[in-house]
Design an enzyme around this catalytic site. Structure first.
Site, PDB file in Angstrom:
ATOM      1  CB  VAL A  13      -0.990   0.032   1.181  1.00  0.00           C
ATOM      2  CG1 VAL A  13      -1.944  -1.146   1.111  1.00  0.00           C
ATOM      3  CG2 VAL A  13      -0.267   0.081   2.526  1.00  0.00           C
ATOM      4  CG  ASN A  49      -7.249  -4.679   8.146  1.00  0.00           C
ATOM      5  OD1 ASN A  49      -7.503  -4.473   9.332  1.00  0.00           O
ATOM      6  ND2 ASN A  49      -6.450  -5.673   7.751  1.00  0.00           N
ATOM      7  CE1 TYR A  74      -1.325   0.823  14.979  1.00  0.00           C
ATOM      8  CE2 TYR A  74      -2.387   1.704  16.935  1.00  0.00           C
ATOM      9  CZ  TYR A  74      -2.401   0.866  15.849  1.00  0.00           C
ATOM     10  OH  TYR A  74      -3.495   0.068  15.615  1.00  0.00           O
ATOM     11  CB  SER A 113      -0.543   6.233  11.845  1.00  0.00           C
ATOM     12  OG  SER A 113      -0.881   5.156  12.706  1.00  0.00           O
ATOM     13  CE  LYS A 114      -4.322   2.102  12.955  1.00  0.00           C
ATOM     14  NZ  LYS A 114      -4.948   1.506  11.741  1.00  0.00           N
ATOM     15  CB  ILE A 128      -8.163  -6.926  18.163  1.00  0.00           C
ATOM     16  CG1 ILE A 128      -9.185  -5.795  18.266  1.00  0.00           C
ATOM     17  CG2 ILE A 128      -8.750  -8.145  17.464  1.00  0.00           C
ATOM     18  CD1 ILE A 128     -10.444  -6.138  19.029  1.00  0.00           C
TER      19      ILE A 128
END
Length: 255
Positions: free
Chosen positions: A64, A90, A159, A162-163, A192
């Protein structure tokens, strides 16, 4: 009638974890699934799971971060599979290093995480935008509880950034594309159990304990826990939902 019948759904990072679970769930609801992953073997394994369960599936290799490859992949899928009406962004990585570590490692983490988790979402969305606009499509981006908060242990500024960016991109695109009938939403998973955090679970039990103490449901999530929200946001049950994020975090953000 299955909820996603007559849809072609592209899922990035479909080779494992949340992406694989969504691929299986979408196929169960009648979608033709296109499983994309940077790892060819993982993508094929997902395709076999879907096919063995009676679903229709194609798999391709995609990085990606390669914008030209994303554009070429969108054309290949249009030519060989058909018009895409659902896109699930995702693909992602997690690097749990703070800002005060070795400078080279900190910089490398930042560049890699932003390239995959945020710029990758842009690259894939931009590549498939023509088909999604033509078909009044649905985009589902995978955010995180870290779209809102920063987890201190282990620290992960790249992270978290990025989110946060994924959620901002989701809202911006929802506003821009709403009048064309394209809906753009996100899912915010909590902790998760996936290959992405396997090392943390194995080597940092204190971090897992802190997550669980902050999670009202008292358990870690499974990839299958994300499938229901992903189906909802992709189907007509959510026809008046856009620019939103559905939290699937066991109640983490309620505390």
């Amino acid at each position: 009638m299955p909820l996603l019948q007559n849809h072609i759904a592209v899922i990035t990072g479909a080779g494992s974890g949340i992406g694989r679970a969504i691929a299986v769930g979408y196929a169960r609801e009648g979608a033709r699934v296109v499983a994309l992953d940077v790892d060819a073997d993982s993508a094929r394994q997902t395709a076999k799971l879907v096919s063995d369960a009676g679903g229709t599936v194609d798999s391709f290799v995609l990085d990606v971060t390669d914008r030209a490859a994303c554009t070429a992949m969108a054309k290949q899928i249009a030519d060989t599979v058909g018009p895409v009406s659902i896109l699930v962004n995702n693909a992602g990585i997690a690097r749990r290093n703070g800002m005060t570590g070795a400078p080279e490692a900190v910089i490398k983490d930042w560049e890699d995480v932003i390239a995959i988790n945020l710029t990758g979402v842009f690259n894939v969305t931009h590549a498939f935008l023509g088909s999604l606009r033509a078909n009044k499509g649905r985009i589902v981006n995978i955010g995180s509880i870290q779209s809102f908060v920063h987890i201190r242990q282990p620290s992960s500024p790249a992270y978290t950034a990025s989110k946060h960016g994924v959620l901002g991109f989701t809202r911006a695109l929802a506003v821009e594309l709403g009048k064309e009938g394209v809906r753009v939403n996100a899912i915010g998973p909590g902790f998760i159990e996936t290959p992405l955090n396997a090392a943390t679970r194995a080597n940092n039990p204190e971090a897992v304990r802190l997550f669980m103490e902050h999670t009202p449901l008292g358990r870690a999530g499974k990839p299958e826990d994300i499938v229901g929200p992903a189906i909802f946001l992709a189907c007509d049950l959510s026809s008046y939902v856009t620019g939103s994020i559905v939290m699937a975090d066991g109640g983490y953000r309620a505390v």
